[in-house]
Design a protein around this motif. Structure first.
Motif, PDB file in Angstrom:
ATOM      1  N   LYS A 148      59.695  22.879  29.879  1.00  0.00           N
ATOM      2  CA  LYS A 148      59.609  23.595  28.614  1.00  0.00           C
ATOM      3  C   LYS A 148      60.996  23.561  28.000  1.00  0.00           C
TER       4      LYS A 148
ATOM      5  N   LYS B 192      51.565  28.750  34.777  1.00  0.00           N
ATOM      6  CA  LYS B 192      51.595  28.486  33.346  1.00  0.00           C
ATOM      7  C   LYS B 192      51.421  27.005  33.024  1.00  0.00           C
TER       8      LYS B 192
ATOM      9  N   ASP C 193      56.973  29.446  36.412  1.00  0.00           N
ATOM     10  CA  ASP C 193      55.711  29.913  36.961  1.00  0.00           C
ATOM     11  C   ASP C 193      54.710  28.765  36.932  1.00  0.00           C
TER      12      ASP C 193
ATOM     13  N   GLN D   5      44.333  22.923  27.359  1.00  0.00           N
ATOM     14  CA  GLN D   5      45.625  23.585  27.537  1.00  0.00           C
ATOM     15  C   GLN D   5      46.781  22.605  27.342  1.00  0.00           C
TER      16      GLN D   5
ATOM     17  N   LEU E 141      49.770  22.687  24.439  1.00  0.00           N
ATOM     18  CA  LEU E 141      51.188  22.625  24.804  1.00  0.00           C
ATOM     19  C   LEU E 141      51.871  21.436  24.133  1.00  0.00           C
TER      20      LEU E 141
ATOM     21  N   PHE F 164      59.225  24.732  34.470  1.00  0.00           N
ATOM     22  CA  PHE F 164      58.413  25.945  34.400  1.00  0.00           C
ATOM     23  C   PHE F 164      58.762  26.815  35.600  1.00  0.00           C
TER      24      PHE F 164
END
Length: 199
Positions: free
Chosen positions: A3, A13, A10, A20, A24, A8
């Motif tokens: 990101k 996510k 987590d 999804q 993104l 990431f």
């Protein structure tokens, strides 16, 4: 995994479905690197053609034939030119996923437009955006590095790259555009000693 250049924190996510991933990709790539008109066109393609067909597919197990159904549906509805554009978008989405560490290989990598009847010569009027997408896709086939192809179309590179690398890549762009020009010349100028093979 990534990101804005960071991992990431987590794992929960990370995108699990094509829907999804598409969201993104739209947020982190399309909105950052395209102008408003280009972003609007990509959003329409995602909402109208991609998400309804494969949005619920699990990212970890989606196959090339499943991705190809998006293109098949469009060609059957009489949109071969738009199908080529969407195939290019699908390839970009899955390259983004591969680069982010969400998948280990792209299910769109080996898909060829002619296998599905997707092309800009099928009687449907091509928009300037279609022509840019065709050029960008073909530059990959001409062994032009992706970032050089993006620069030929005056796309901005990812935010971090734009911040630290101010090189305009003029030499590489000239080489890419000369290869593109040679390719177009070969298509439009018949030669007795040359047979053009389909991809």
């Amino acid at each position: 995994r990534h990101k804005e250049g960071a991992l990431f924190s987590d794992e929960a996510k990370a995108p699990k479905t094509v829907n999804q991933l598409a969201e993104l990709f739209y947020k982190e790539d399309i909105q950052v690197n395209r102008n408003a008109a280009g972003a609007k066109q990509a959003r329409m393609a995602l909402d109208k053609y991609v998400i309804p067909v494969i949005g619920k597919k699990k990212l970890a197990i989606i196959t090339p034939p499943q991705v190809g159904t998006v293109v098949q549906h469009m060609v059957k509805k009489g949109y071969p030119s738009r199908a080529e554009t969407v195939l290019c978008l699908l390839k970009q989405i899955f390259i983004f996923a591969f680069g982010g560490g969400f998948i280990t290989q792209s299910p769109a990598y080996a898909l060829k437009k002619k296998s599905y009847g997707a092309n800009t010569e099928a009687g449907e009027r091509a928009s300037p955006h279609d022509l840019r997408l065709t050029m960008r896709s073909k530059l990959d086939d001409l062994d032009i590095e992706p970032h050089n192809g993006d620069k030929c179309l005056n796309h901005s590179l990812v935010k971090r790259e734009n911040t630290y690398n101010k090189n305009q890549l003029m030499k590489q762009r000239r080489i890419a555009l000369e290869k593109w020009g040679d390719y177009i010349d070969l298509l439009v100028t018949p030669r007795k000693n040359v047979t053009v093979l389909s991809a």
